[in-house]
Write a protein that holds these residues in place. Sequence first.
Motif, PDB file in Angstrom:
ATOM      1  N   TYR B  31      17.545 -26.709  15.161  1.00 28.52           N
ATOM      2  CA  TYR B  31      18.034 -26.061  13.935  1.00 28.52           C
ATOM      3  C   TYR B  31      16.916 -25.765  12.937  1.00 28.52           C
ATOM      4  CZ  TYR B  31      22.617 -27.707  15.589  1.00 28.52           C
ATOM      5  OH  TYR B  31      23.739 -27.959  16.322  1.00 28.52           O
ATOM      6  N   ALA B  64      20.130 -25.429   5.094  1.00 28.11           N
ATOM      7  CA  ALA B  64      20.524 -24.077   5.490  1.00 28.11           C
ATOM      8  C   ALA B  64      20.054 -23.048   4.475  1.00 28.11           C
ATOM      9  CB  ALA B  64      22.044 -24.019   5.680  1.00 28.11           C
ATOM     10  N   GLU B 134      27.331 -22.519   7.080  1.00 28.63           N
ATOM     11  CA  GLU B 134      27.950 -21.541   7.981  1.00 28.63           C
ATOM     12  C   GLU B 134      27.827 -21.956   9.434  1.00 28.63           C
ATOM     13  OE1 GLU B 134      27.113 -17.600   5.269  1.00 28.63           O
ATOM     14  OE2 GLU B 134      26.707 -17.506   7.422  1.00 28.63           O
ATOM     15  N   ASP B 135      26.732 -22.604   9.779  1.00 26.51           N
ATOM     16  CA  ASP B 135      26.529 -23.053  11.156  1.00 26.51           C
ATOM     17  C   ASP B 135      27.319 -24.346  11.359  1.00 26.51           C
ATOM     18  OD1 ASP B 135      25.644 -24.127  13.569  1.00 26.51           O
ATOM     19  OD2 ASP B 135      23.584 -23.441  13.294  1.00 26.51           O
ATOM     20  N   ARG B 136      28.486 -24.214  11.976  1.00 24.06           N
ATOM     21  CA  ARG B 136      29.378 -25.378  12.109  1.00 24.06           C
ATOM     22  C   ARG B 136      28.818 -26.420  13.068  1.00 24.06           C
ATOM     23  NH1 ARG B 136      32.035 -25.122   7.478  1.00 24.06           N
ATOM     24  NH2 ARG B 136      34.038 -24.032   7.525  1.00 24.06           N
ATOM     25  N   LEU B 138      25.650 -27.211  13.432  1.00 22.09           N
ATOM     26  CA  LEU B 138      24.704 -27.986  12.624  1.00 22.09           C
ATOM     27  C   LEU B 138      25.447 -28.911  11.671  1.00 22.09           C
ATOM     28  CD1 LEU B 138      22.015 -28.798  11.326  1.00 22.09           C
ATOM     29  CD2 LEU B 138      22.089 -26.652  10.001  1.00 22.09           C
TER      30      LEU B 138
END
Lengths: 391, 391
Positions: B31, B64, B134-136, B138
């Motif tokens: 990530y 993020a 937004e990155d579920r 992560l």
Amino acid sequence: MPLQDFMKLVSVDDHAIETADVWTSRVPAKYGDAIPHVEEVEVDTVRLQLNATAHGRVQTWVYAGKTYPSIGLNAVAGKDPRTWDVEPARFDDMRPGCYDPVARLADMDADGVWAQLCFPSFPRFAGTRFLEGEDRALALDCIRAWNDWMLEYWCGVAPDRYIPVCVLPLWDLDACVTELRRAIDLGARCISFPENCSPLGLPSFHTDHWDPVFARAEEAGMPLMMHFGTSGRTPFVSPDAPAPVVVSQMGLNSMSATADLLLSPTFHKFPRLQVALAEGGTGWIPYLLERIDSVWERHRWYSGVDVETRPSTLFARNMWGCFITDQAGIDLRHRIGVDRLLYESDYPHSDSLWPHSRKHLAEALTDVPDDEAHRIAELNACELLRWRPWV
Amino acid sequence: MPLQDFMKLVSVDDHAIETADVWTSRVPAKYGDAIPHVEEVEVDTVRLQLNATAHGRVQTWVYAGKTYPSIGLNAVAGKDPRTWDVEPARFDDMRPGCYDPVARLADMDADGVWAQLCFPSFPRFAGTRFLEGEDRALALDCIRAWNDWMLEYWCGVAPDRYIPVCVLPLWDLDACVTELRRAIDLGARCISFPENCSPLGLPSFHTDHWDPVFARAEEAGMPLMMHFGTSGRTPFVSPDAPAPVVVSQMGLNSMSATADLLLSPTFHKFPRLQVALAEGGTGWIPYLLERIDSVWERHRWYSGVDVETRPSTLFARNMWGCFITDQAGIDLRHRIGVDRLLYESDYPHSDSLWPHSRKHLAEALTDVPDDEAHRIAELNACELLRWRPWV
């Protein structure tokens, strides 16, 4: 029996439903259809406050081209609680006492309540409806008309039974001071004022904006009656929460108003100004005063609040709690101040116990000494309002 | 002397400040920079929560691509209250005990507190920070990483002094159930859960959405610790209100959560589920239960709520109040339920009395019988959490 027959119940919070002619008979005709008036409409279903609905042929207020369907704002006295989701939508849906001060006297007698203080309905409890009107001249005339109706007509029906109250044109400070003087001349003994002006787009209690009004009120011995909800906000609830969730929390508005006022300059600038938290309830007062004091002790140094005076001492000098039923508050009366408690019947709303108000208060005061019961039922209100015309 | 030496203070609300490596050392490297990490920045002035500010060379979380400047969220234990408007903005600005569970033990000993329950800081108290990502995938890894850090590392430092708590990936119900099982296997004894999910864009307690989580929690005897503010909302205050106005009102969030839960289907569906109102205070409980019951009596018929069971009986069976100082609540303990009261030290926040927590509680319990004092200080928490590893 603490609540003895000679002790009058003086209620500091009730509600008047305006008849269709309040403004059309008083406001200059030049404004035409913009003047608040009543129309009949056929509706499928109209959603009203608190998830109540109405349907069929309903009567609705129309003001400055906008429709306001809630004629019978929670005017449910005498109705079966099972029907409370259907708001009265016609004058003939309500007891006449809701809108007729003559008929209301009989309801008050049945209820064992001697005096009432009747807040506005269509104008909203502190007259803030008229903030919505773009035509400020019309809005001012509407405020004046309501004050005339209440002070001359409604209270005139029984001057020893209806407590004279006024509202103000909050958008215009000079007009506020002028109207306040005029209302005092017409006999007003208190002002219905918002619990927090900030959500209404007006300056908060942390500014000096309201000083001219508060100075005049203090000088005239006129308390501010701050009814919960007059900020235009209610406690947040999920959109799908059933009605009892928000109804049970309305006292939180009064708790917020308490913290806001006690930590503002208001009572430092106006040490004799009095504020009553209409319908706020009382059982939370000891908790919140303890909490505010505790936070103030440590947060006062950097935050700009007054550092000298413990906030709870201001409550004891400047604020009053109001209750319909609140056994916790009665049992905690010595922590709150027996002399700071006011009774209310909230006729004709769903919180009222009509026609059993006196009976319920008598039960609630069972363990209270006579002199304290008399203060709570009658004398505190008379002292606050400087009003006791039957004596 | 009610608070005797053998009585341990078990606090159900404290706060852990995460160190810079919590996620970088656990979350898969793929990530990259999106993983929560700490950066140093030079700022003129950055406005933090509650009108606090920081300036100069500060440390800030970055997740993020977004910057979160409040490293030392109210981590003011040991600091002069006159400086509380300047939030700690660097790890070396805070007592090591804020972020180091070894150093914290010495602070707890000084405080006279045996055990603490440490809520997350950067993730926000119920892990809702990760709803923002937004990155579920992560976000889920971040939740898992925090649970690993708390359950394996932090609690592992002193398993008889740190109460194992977990957070959940609230946006994904299946992932919630999976992570809850995993956390239980890692020794978790409670869940930090939001006081109201609706403001977070998630279903409310009036739906059946959370049933799989609540069923598992009930079955495992895991209480939901609902810290005030976890809905993402705070009581409304004027923008110009000084900090003490909102700080003194935070208990209102817990009052709202109480009304919401008691009038929801939750405790009817899950009669053994337990909910504690972390930092909500207790002195308001008798008032609010009386108010909710009174509203329920008359509004239950049309509103869709359960008509059979008086809401206050659900509180007595399913809910717990938490306090740091609350003399009103202690004096009203029989109305609340002596067995429903939990103590908390709130280290290292501004509400904490560190390093005098034990002394203050002892004073507050002066007039309380020994057995009741022991319940409040230690036994109630141990019973709720099914955790008493020193016995």
